[in-house]
Design an enzyme around this catalytic site. Structure first.
Site, mmCIF file in Angstrom:
data_model
loop_
_atom_site.group_PDB
_atom_site.id
_atom_site.type_symbol
_atom_site.label_atom_id
_atom_site.label_comp_id
_atom_site.label_asym_id
_atom_site.label_seq_id
_atom_site.Cartn_x
_atom_site.Cartn_y
_atom_site.Cartn_z
ATOM 1 C CB CYS A 97 9.353 1.807 14.033
ATOM 2 S SG CYS A 97 8.272 1.064 12.819
ATOM 3 C CG HIS A 109 12.574 3.641 10.634
ATOM 4 N ND1 HIS A 109 13.094 2.993 11.728
ATOM 5 C CD2 HIS A 109 11.494 2.924 10.251
ATOM 6 C CE1 HIS A 109 12.354 1.921 11.987
ATOM 7 N NE2 HIS A 109 11.370 1.858 11.113
HETATM 8 N N1 LIG Z 1 10.157 -1.251 11.597
HETATM 9 C C1 LIG Z 1 9.449 -1.570 12.677
HETATM 10 O O1 LIG Z 1 9.879 -1.397 13.793
HETATM 11 C C2 LIG Z 1 8.115 -2.259 12.422
HETATM 12 C C3 LIG Z 1 7.310 -2.475 13.653
HETATM 13 C C4 LIG Z 1 6.304 -3.595 13.490
HETATM 14 N N2 LIG Z 1 6.990 -4.817 13.204
HETATM 15 C C5 LIG Z 1 5.302 -3.256 12.415
HETATM 16 O O2 LIG Z 1 5.393 -3.751 11.314
HETATM 17 O O3 LIG Z 1 4.412 -2.480 12.656
#
Ligand SMILES: NC(=O)CC[C@H](N)C(=O)O
Length: 491
Positions: free
Chosen positions: A329, A434
């Site tokens: 992510c 995830h």
């Molecule tokens: N859960 C995350 O790592 C999100 C990654 C980033 N903050 C986004 O919203 O795209």
């Protein structure tokens, strides 16, 4: 007739989430339809609900304990801190805005309405509601307009059980002191205490318990023993405990200041042949076979931190020496060339250069992707089906297909959809998904990618369920449930 019971704690980490999960499981095993509920949660570990929103991870685990589908009403307000003073405010599962802490204070009235709406919906469709407070109810500076502890209990007029952690000492002072700081009507709501994490001979505690009951005129409902090796996903604190019997692989997770969804790595930490090290945010990265860049609530700010710590140089060296780099992510976004946030959804408006290991560019959009999904994972010449979830605003595009070896995930839910890439030199890989390592086969494939063979462990969700049963057994053995049934008007 009341069918709600609230668990509040004398401090953070006193065992509220765990006790709520335990009570949910005990009641669910008796055949009741139970809703866990936390009016307001502050956490960067969230879950995607089956009705398509975002709630705190602890409520998802409690739903698993209760054997019910997750829904946004279980945690109507989720605050996800993106800096020391600001947070993304999520109401009924959807991000509504970013807010400074002082402004949120004024916003609490709106938030309370959202909390009551959710609560009433649950009240209509469940036998009982087990509510978790936040922090401690004795934070007198936060009492005005409170929606997370006594403010909520007073509003819906429910009884409260107070839990305190004896492991750190001072348990009697914590309980008596908490009662002292409550108003009379709040104090009257407390129907008993649970003492958590007790080790040793209960006989030595008995005189203290009698004193406490006499002093407060309230019963000690139970003393829960310190349950060794109880592995239930943490709400926000990073769990580091592990038992390694035959170390074959070392994995390092650089801890970003805004690390999110670190529960991704629980299954790796619990593997007896993996040494999983969470690297101190302010120290050099230890050496490893694999570095995994985790998710982040503020990718560009965390990227600055990574560079400030010179982790970029250390990662470069790690790859030169033949190490591997994986990312999930926010970490995956960092692997690309560019992260654009022209509207400042996450940080000051602008863009940042990424580490440049994968030919991707990311732009942060207003709408957040929130899905539970399934893919085929392809790595190290093997593949397996993996389940997981996505929570992100960023959308990533590949800039040059000739610069990757293959897609990492494809065949989403049987569809022609893919996510993530493996670099041409086969040393770097990343994706948005995830929960990817909850599948033990995926852990073995990851190990194969590192040229290691590991034994296969239990599915993470199955492991969580047996841990919840162990917790429920302990609750039944050490807590008197009769007063709890009485307060919930059930038999
Ligand atoms: N859960 C995350 O790592 C999100 C990654 C980033 N903050 C986004 O919203 O795209």
């Amino acid at each position: 007739m009341n069918k709600t019971l609230m668990v509040q704690g004398t401090s953070s980490d006193a065992g509220k989430s765990l006790l709520v999960a335990g009570i949910c499981r005990v009641l669910a095993r008796k055949g009741f339809k139970i809703a866990p509920f936390k009016p307001q949660n502050m956490a960067l570990n969230s879950a995607v609900t089956q009705d398509g929103g975002e709630i705190g991870r602890a409520q998802a685990i409690q739903a698993l304990a209760a054997g019910v589908k997750t829904q946004v009403d279980f945690n109507p307000i989720l605050l996800k801190p993106s800096s020391d003073t600001g947070a993304q405010v999520i109401i009924h599962g959807k991000a509504v805005s970013d807010m400074q802490a002082t402004k949120y204070h004024d916003y609490k009235k709106v938030a309370m309405n959202a909390v009551i709406e959710s609560f009433e919906r649950l009240n209509d469709s469940f036998d009982c509601i087990i509510v978790e407070g936040a922090g401690s109810p004795a934070e007198i500076n936060l009492r005005e307009g409170d929606i997370a502890n006594m403010g909520f209990a007073e509003k819906v007029d429910c009884p409260v059980v107070l839990v305190a952690d004896i492991d750190r000492g001072g348990v009697f002072a914590q309980i008596v002191g908490t009662l002292e700081l409550l108003s009379e009507s709040e104090r009257n709501r407390i129907v008993g205490f649970v003492i958590n994490k007790f080790r040793g001979d209960i006989k030595l505690l008995e005189s203290g318990l009698t004193w406490l009951e006499n002093k407060t005129n309230k019963p000690v409902l139970g003393v829960l023993p310190f349950i060794k090796g109880l592995e239930i996903a943490a709400e926000d604190a990073i769990e580091t405990q592990q038992v390694i019997t035959d170390e074959k692989v070392t994995i390092v997770i650089p801890v970003f200041p805004r690390i999110s969804n670190h529960t991704d790595f629980d299954s790796l930490r619990l593997h007896p042949q993996i040494n999983l090290i969470y690297a101190n945010p302010n120290k050099a990265l230890p050496s490893a076979d694999l570095i995994i860049l985790p998710g982040s609530k503020n990718v560009r700010a965390d990227l600055e931190h990574l560079r400030k710590m010179q982790w970029d140089k250390q990662i470069d060296k790690h790859l030169r020496y033949g190490g591997k780099l994986f990312a999930i992510c926010g970490g995956y976004q960092m692997l690309g060339h560019l992260i654009k946030d022209p509207n400042g959804y996450e940080y000051t408006p602008g863009q940042s250069h990424g580490l440049g290991y994968l030919p991707i560019e990311t732009e942060l959009k207003q709408d957040k992707v929130l899905i539970n999904t399934e893919y085929r994972l392809n790595l190290a010449g093997r593949s397996t089906q993996v389940k997981g979830y996505e929570i992100h605003c960023g959308v990533s595009q590949i800039t040059d297909e000739s610069l990757v070896k293959q897609t990492l995930l494809d065949n989403a839910n049987g569809l022609n959809k893919s996510d993530g890439f493996v670099s041409l030199d086969n040393q770097v890989a990343g994706c948005y998904l995830h929960g990817i390592f909850d599948n033990p086969e995926a852990v073995n494939i990851l190990a194969n990618w590192l040229n290691a063979d590991l034994c296969k462990t239990e599915d993470y969700v199955k492991q969580q369920l047996s841990a919840l049963d162990k917790l429920a057994d302990a609750c039944e053995a050490h807590i008197d449930f009769n007063p709890i049934y009485k307060h919930l008007n059930i038999k």
